[in-house]
Motif scaffolding. Structure first.
Motif, mmCIF file in Angstrom:
data_model
loop_
_atom_site.group_PDB
_atom_site.id
_atom_site.type_symbol
_atom_site.label_atom_id
_atom_site.label_comp_id
_atom_site.label_asym_id
_atom_site.label_seq_id
_atom_site.Cartn_x
_atom_site.Cartn_y
_atom_site.Cartn_z
ATOM 1 N N PHE A 196 0.814 -1.208 0.000
ATOM 2 C CA PHE A 196 0.000 0.000 0.000
ATOM 3 C C PHE A 196 0.852 1.265 0.000
ATOM 4 N N ASN A 197 2.020 1.237 0.678
ATOM 5 C CA ASN A 197 2.757 2.482 0.841
ATOM 6 C C ASN A 197 4.241 2.400 0.452
ATOM 7 N N ARG A 198 4.689 1.328 -0.152
ATOM 8 C CA ARG A 198 6.071 1.269 -0.604
ATOM 9 C C ARG A 198 6.231 0.258 -1.735
ATOM 10 N N THR A 199 7.289 0.450 -2.508
ATOM 11 C CA THR A 199 7.686 -0.495 -3.546
ATOM 12 C C THR A 199 9.140 -0.857 -3.288
ATOM 13 N N ASN A 223 -8.550 0.547 0.572
ATOM 14 C CA ASN A 223 -9.683 -0.303 0.183
ATOM 15 C C ASN A 223 -9.689 -0.588 -1.319
ATOM 16 N N ILE A 224 -8.616 -0.182 -2.002
ATOM 17 C CA ILE A 224 -8.488 -0.401 -3.445
ATOM 18 C C ILE A 224 -7.424 -1.469 -3.684
ATOM 19 N N GLU A 225 -7.695 -2.365 -4.604
ATOM 20 C CA GLU A 225 -6.756 -3.440 -4.924
ATOM 21 C C GLU A 225 -5.390 -2.870 -5.322
ATOM 22 N N ILE A 226 -4.328 -3.460 -4.788
ATOM 23 C CA ILE A 226 -2.971 -2.989 -5.088
ATOM 24 C C ILE A 226 -2.688 -3.050 -6.587
ATOM 25 N N ALA A 227 -3.147 -4.092 -7.250
ATOM 26 C CA ALA A 227 -2.902 -4.253 -8.688
ATOM 27 C C ALA A 227 -3.905 -3.498 -9.532
ATOM 28 N N GLY A 228 -4.913 -2.866 -8.895
ATOM 29 C CA GLY A 228 -5.950 -2.176 -9.642
ATOM 30 C C GLY A 228 -6.966 -3.137 -10.222
ATOM 31 N N THR A 229 -7.687 -2.675 -11.221
ATOM 32 C CA THR A 229 -8.654 -3.514 -11.929
ATOM 33 C C THR A 229 -8.258 -3.579 -13.401
#
Length: 430
Positions: free
Chosen positions: A97-100, A168-174
């Motif tokens: 959520f907050n780092r790569t 609350n959003i998927e890390i990989a998106g949609t």
């Protein structure tokens, strides 16, 4: 190079801030055969709304941080994975959520692998064709996660707890959101969040710190970077109340999966206060629901939970939540039992023996974890980004009192802050 000795845990940390702003930390572990390095940017899936260096407000598609992580491995005329493999190293990356984070482990050729890590992360290459190709690859990954009951029960719990904040959003998106990603967006996000001043490099294992620091200095001095941009993230205001008390989803599972979450009502803590809250909450969860607790034994003996029962706490400056989860034949009963168990514990209070036992257990577990370079590497940056030191965990644990844990119980385990996520097979009539 600054040296900090943590005598209580027998660890020494070497630190230097390079002229380009990169924070470098070295943790030598003499006698270890493996060395682990992680190059981390303070940029994750929640950072989709921000201002650029020229003040322009930008809202990029969900999943772009994860997409960017994938694309960092692709170069115009060489293969990152192949180069690490030639050096006998194993490399990987992840987006949270907050780092790569970009990482490798090796037992030999540390210098070559370290230069490789720094070079490939600091040399982005994106093309229109490769971006389009990646959409199909990540689309398959998204579909796989949609069909994964363990991931679904977790993400649905976050959707139940959080109304607006983007965890609350998927890390990989949609599939729809990543279809909007362009090469230009990737470069824009890279230029905003991948500046060395927003990054941290940690090396842990068997090496000479002076030699490794000199290698890193030389690598960075040979590169040109623009002035560090001021990063202004834009987040919606999150209400204290949960979004939903319950979410149920149907997937083919042999036994239903249930996660019960308690959302932090108040956030905004930082540094030592944030660390203390995290550790006090983890002690509380172990006392109330750990494998040596009366509730765990009761539920396990009755067949209400299985061996995969687990509890955890995640706490950041802007959000925090506890999770109690298990495979269970009766998710609704488990949720009610959790509420009842908490109320009973609030009335009786925490026994001093239970508190001391939990504290000794946590300290012992942490000290054993320091024998793992992977544990240190993956946890160090998380704590450092919050203004804390991983090796300060033991003294903080020792300072926490039973009264601190009971106060956490009263302020955190609130019925109105509780959400439940269930994944089970559809009933025959459905």
């Amino acid at each position: 190079m600054q040296t900090t000795v943590f005598e209580q845990v027998n660890e020494t940390v070497y630190h230097e801030t390079l002229p380009n702003g990169l924070q470098v930390y070295l943790v030598p572990k003499q006698g270890f055969s493996k060395t682990y390095a992680v190059f981390t940017t303070r940029y994750g899936s929640i950072d989709s709304h921000f201002r650029t260096r020229n003040g322009e407000e930008v809202h990029v598609p969900d999943g772009i941080a994860h997409f960017l992580e994938h694309k960092m491995f692709e170069k115009q005329d060489w293969d990152v994975m192949h180069e690490f493999s030639k050096n006998g190293a194993s490399c990987n990356a992840f987006t949270s959520f907050n780092r790569t984070a970009y990482l490798f482990s090796c037992t030999d050729k540390l210098e070559a692998n370290l230069n490789l890590l720094l070079d490939y992360v600091q040399e982005p290459y994106f093309s229109d064709a490769s971006v389009e190709k990646e959409k199909g690859i990540i689309g398959q990954e998204i579909t796989m996660y949609d069909d994964n009951p363990d991931w679904k029960v977790y993400m649905n719990l976050l959707k139940a707890m959080y109304q607006r904040y983007p965890i609350n959003i998927e890390i990989a998106g949609t599939i729809d959101s990543i279809s909007k990603i362009t090469k230009e967006m990737l470069y824009q996000c890279y230029e905003t969040f991948y500046h060395p001043a927003n990054m941290l490099l940690l090396v842990v294992g068997s090496f000479a710190p002076e030699a490794v620091m000199e290698l890193i200095r030389n690598n960075q001095a040979a590169k040109q970077f623009p002035p560090a941009p001021k990063i202004e993230r834009i987040f919606p205001e999150e209400p204290a109340e949960v979004a939903k008390q319950r979410i149920e989803h149907h997937l083919p599972v042999g036994i239903p999966k249930c996660m019960i979450g308690f959302k932090e009502k108040q956030c905004g803590l930082s540094q030592e206060a944030l660390l203390k809250r995290e550790l006090a909450t983890k002690l509380l969860l172990d006392i109330a629901f750990g494998t040596s607790s009366a509730l765990y034994q009761k539920w396990y003996d009755s067949g209400l939970i299985t061996e995969n029962f687990d509890v955890d706490y995640s706490g950041e400056q802007d959000y925090g939540y506890s999770i109690i989860g298990a495979d269970t034949p009766d998710p609704d009963r488990l949720a009610e039992e959790v509420k009842l168990g908490i109320e009973t514990l609030k009335q009786s209070g925490i026994a001093e023996d239970d508190f001391e036992r939990a504290k000794r257990k946590k300290i012992g577990q942490f000290l054993r974890s320091l024998n793992s370079v992977e544990f240190i590497a993956n946890q160090f940056t998380s704590y450092k980004f919050n203004g804390n030191d991983l090796f300060s965990v033991v003294p903080m644990l020792e300072s926490i009192t039973r009264e601190d844990v009971e106060e956490r119980m009263r302020e955190h385990f609130l019925p109105e802050q509780m959400s439940v996520s269930i994944v089970r097979s559809a009933s025959p009539q459905e």
